[in-house]
Write a protein that holds these residues in place. Structure first.
Motif, PDB file in Angstrom:
ATOM      1  N   TYR A  71       0.856  -1.186   0.000  1.00  0.00           N
ATOM      2  CA  TYR A  71       0.000   0.000   0.000  1.00  0.00           C
ATOM      3  C   TYR A  71       0.892   1.236   0.000  1.00  0.00           C
ATOM      4  CZ  TYR A  71       0.524  -1.541   4.882  1.00  0.00           C
ATOM      5  OH  TYR A  71       1.009  -2.043   6.065  1.00  0.00           O
ATOM      6  N   GLU A 236      -7.808   2.760  11.297  1.00  0.00           N
ATOM      7  CA  GLU A 236      -8.509   2.769  10.008  1.00  0.00           C
ATOM      8  C   GLU A 236      -9.986   2.376  10.111  1.00  0.00           C
ATOM      9  OE1 GLU A 236      -5.437   2.123   6.473  1.00  0.00           O
ATOM     10  OE2 GLU A 236      -5.756   0.283   7.599  1.00  0.00           O
ATOM     11  N   ASP A 282      -8.788   4.007   5.903  1.00  0.00           N
ATOM     12  CA  ASP A 282      -7.811   3.683   4.847  1.00  0.00           C
ATOM     13  C   ASP A 282      -6.691   4.710   4.737  1.00  0.00           C
ATOM     14  OD1 ASP A 282      -6.940   1.897   2.859  1.00  0.00           O
ATOM     15  OD2 ASP A 282      -7.854   3.096   1.269  1.00  0.00           O
ATOM     16  N   ASN A 285      -3.456   4.359   2.485  1.00  0.00           N
ATOM     17  CA  ASN A 285      -3.504   4.472   1.018  1.00  0.00           C
ATOM     18  C   ASN A 285      -3.910   5.857   0.541  1.00  0.00           C
ATOM     19  OD1 ASN A 285      -2.704   2.046  -0.344  1.00  0.00           O
ATOM     20  ND2 ASN A 285      -4.428   1.029   0.653  1.00  0.00           N
TER      21      ASN A 285
END
Length: 297
Positions: A71, A236, A282, A285
């Motif tokens: 990632y 996350e 997330d 990313n």
């Protein structure tokens, strides 16, 4: 200090995860600069530790372990390691006695092509059963990095580290210092607070949790005898937030207690530490978040 004979240089430490790069750097610098745990991917940033004497200044750089990125965060970590190949006066490649010399061959090929002095450190030799086994390992590595000078060491036991240090000093170019002679690192105080908190999370939680976490210091209020710190732990997912906090807050309380002890020792002052947990979906990313967290310039 004689300007004409003073030495200074950048010594960059690279290698795969979990071979003991941070332990070695802390031993060379003589301070606890990089966090150390048994988990891989502990170091995420490129961290400098500076050694000063009247005759020389060594700017050591500990880098994240080399891995195939899954990632964006790991892409950034790899860029820190690859960048360390291009701006070193001395390159220190660290491996250990259990690692296969063919691991991450693409990165090793890049290391082999560099022209600066190259020191190959084979760490954890306290685990080797015989001299013959060690000699065989050295021969294997000589095939991969033929021009490297080899230093078998045990950073944990401080074995042969002083000889490695002496050779690094010999290889330094003549140069004035790059930083003030009282400097220990290029990182600000807040950075070490986040690293200490992140280390406790690595030690106290299992599986994916530590790798989904980032820590930001939102308040660092220093007085003569005390420091008031407010830090946010980012995760996350909502479920991860619950795991970090624990039943009735028991887990995060333990993180706070353990971190506060180390932060007090690091700064030599009383510390009042407040921890909060926020969900940032997330984030590993998301380029904007990686920039905010200091992984992308």
């Amino acid at each position: 200090m004689e300007e004409l004979t003073h030495k200074a240089g950048f010594v960059n430490i690279v290698g795969n995860p979990n071979v003991g790069k941070s332990t070695l750097m802390n031993d060379l610098v003589g301070e606890r600069i990089s966090i150390i745990t048994s988990k891989a991917q502990t170091t995420r940033h490129r961290i400098m530790g500076i050694v000063n004497t009247p005759d020389y200044q060594i700017v050591f750089s500990d880098t994240p372990g080399v891995l195939q990125p899954k990632y964006k965060l790991q892409e950034s970590m790899l860029s820190f390691s690859e960048g360390a190949l291009t701006d070193a006066d001395v390159l220190v490649y660290v491996t250990d006695v259990v690692e296969n010399p063919s691991k991450n061959s693409d990165f090793l090929t890049k290391v082999a092509k560099e022209q600066m002095p190259l020191l190959l450190v084979i760490n954890k030799i306290d685990l080797v059963k015989s001299q013959a086994e060690l000699e065989s390992l050295i021969d294997s590595w000589k095939q991969v990095l033929p021009r490297a000078e080899v230093f078998p060491v045990s950073a944990k036991e401080h074995f042969n580290v002083s000889n490695l240090m002496a050779r690094i000093v010999e290889l330094l170019p003549v140069s004035p210092p790059f930083f003030g002679k009282d400097a220990l690192t290029d990182k600000p105080a807040r950075f070490f607070v986040t690293e200490i908190i992140r280390e406790k999370i690595l030690l106290l939680y299992e599986k994916e949790i530590p790798y989904s976490v980032e820590v930001i210091v939102e308040k660092f209020e220093e007085k003569e005898s005390s420091i008031h710190i407010m830090a946010v732990i980012f995760v996350e997912r909502e479920s991860q937030k619950g795991i970090i906090i624990g039943h009735k807050g028991d887990k995060i309380k333990k993180v706070g207690m353990e971190a506060r002890k180390d932060i007090q020792q690091f700064f030599g002052k009383n510390v009042f530490l407040e921890l909060f947990v926020k969900v940032e979906p997330d984030w590993r990313n998301r380029e904007n978040k990686l920039r905010t967290f200091g992984y992308i310039e």
